[in-house]
Design an enzyme around this catalytic site. Structure first.
Site, PDB file in Angstrom:
ATOM      1  N   LEU A 191      40.057  34.867  93.573  1.00 58.85           N
ATOM      2  CA  LEU A 191      40.936  34.678  92.436  1.00 58.85           C
ATOM      3  C   LEU A 191      39.987  34.621  91.231  1.00 58.85           C
ATOM      4  O   LEU A 191      38.992  34.245  91.349  1.00 58.85           O
ATOM      5  CB  LEU A 191      41.575  33.417  92.769  1.00 58.85           C
ATOM      6  CG  LEU A 191      42.557  33.156  93.882  1.00 58.85           C
ATOM      7  CD1 LEU A 191      43.170  31.595  93.942  1.00 58.85           C
ATOM      8  CD2 LEU A 191      43.721  34.059  93.806  1.00 58.85           C
ATOM      9  N   ASP A 192      40.697  35.217  90.172  1.00 55.31           N
ATOM     10  CA  ASP A 192      40.056  35.084  88.765  1.00 55.31           C
ATOM     11  C   ASP A 192      40.413  33.742  88.179  1.00 55.31           C
ATOM     12  O   ASP A 192      41.086  32.952  88.644  1.00 55.31           O
ATOM     13  CB  ASP A 192      40.225  36.385  88.165  1.00 55.31           C
ATOM     14  CG  ASP A 192      41.555  36.267  87.469  1.00 55.31           C
ATOM     15  OD1 ASP A 192      42.641  35.456  87.553  1.00 55.31           O
ATOM     16  OD2 ASP A 192      42.055  37.435  87.160  1.00 55.31           O
ATOM     17  N   SER A 193      39.761  33.580  86.953  1.00 55.50           N
ATOM     18  CA  SER A 193      39.720  32.035  86.297  1.00 55.50           C
ATOM     19  C   SER A 193      41.369  31.718  85.992  1.00 55.50           C
ATOM     20  O   SER A 193      41.873  30.789  86.139  1.00 55.50           O
ATOM     21  CB  SER A 193      39.161  32.100  85.007  1.00 55.50           C
ATOM     22  OG  SER A 193      39.296  33.097  84.275  1.00 55.50           O
ATOM     23  N   ASP A 243      44.081  32.850  87.527  1.00 58.81           N
ATOM     24  CA  ASP A 243      44.703  32.506  88.814  1.00 58.81           C
ATOM     25  C   ASP A 243      44.345  31.325  89.377  1.00 58.81           C
ATOM     26  O   ASP A 243      45.305  30.749  89.706  1.00 58.81           O
ATOM     27  CB  ASP A 243      44.180  33.739  90.176  1.00 58.81           C
ATOM     28  CG  ASP A 243      44.628  35.204  89.601  1.00 58.81           C
ATOM     29  OD1 ASP A 243      45.476  35.289  89.018  1.00 58.81           O
ATOM     30  OD2 ASP A 243      43.904  36.040  90.180  1.00 58.81           O
TER      31      ASP A 243
END
Length: 124
Positions: free
Chosen positions: A79-81, A83
Site C-alpha cells: 500500500l502507498d501512503s 492507501d
C-alpha cells in the site's frame, strides 16, 4: 453540561437533620461508578486484532493471503501512503471514533493499529 447534571444528580442530599454520611456514601458510589466505567471501556486486544485484520482483508488493493498480525502496510501489503490513510479511515469507521492525524501517521502496520485502538477508551 450533561456530565455536570449527572454528577449533581448523585450529589444532591437533603441536609435537614442528616449527618454527612449520605454525601460521603453518594460520592464514593459515584466515584466507583465512573472509575469502573473508565476501566471497563477498553476492547479486548484479540477482538480488536480480528476486526482490524478483517477490515484490511476487505480493502480492495490488498491480497487477503498476505494479511497477518505483523503485516506492514507498505512493505508487506504494497500500500502507498494514500492507501494507508484510507485503511486508517476504514478503521475509524469500524471502531466508531476519529484517530487524530498525528496518531494516524504512526500507524504503519496491523500491530501498531491493534495497540493504538485496543488502548483507546473511545473505541467501540
Amino acid at each position: 453540561m450533561a456530565a455536570r447534571n449527572a454528577i449533581l444528580k448523585h450529589l444532591r442530599v437533603n441536609v435537614q437533620g442528616r449527618s454527612q454520611a449520605p454525601f460521603v456514601f453518594s460520592f464514593n458510589l459515584l466515584r466507583r461508578h465512573f472509575s469502573e466505567e473508565i476501566r471497563g471501556s477498553f476492547l479486548d486486544k484479540s477482538e480488536v486484532a480480528d476486526r482490524i485484520i478483517n477490515v484490511v482483508k476487505n480493502f480492495q488493493k490488498v491480497d487477503p493471503s498476505k494479511v497477518t498480525l505483523t503485516a506492514h502496510f507498505q512493505n508487506d501489503l504494497g500500500l502507498d501512503s494514500l492507501d494507508t490513510v484510507e485503511v486508517v479511515m476504514a478503521l475509524e469507521e469500524e471502531f466508531g471514533f476519529e484517530i487524530p492525524d498525528n496518531e494516524a501517521d504512526k500507524i504503519s502496520s496491523i500491530n501498531l493499529a491493534v495497540d493504538f485502538i485496543a488502548s483507546h477508551p473511545q473505541a467501540k
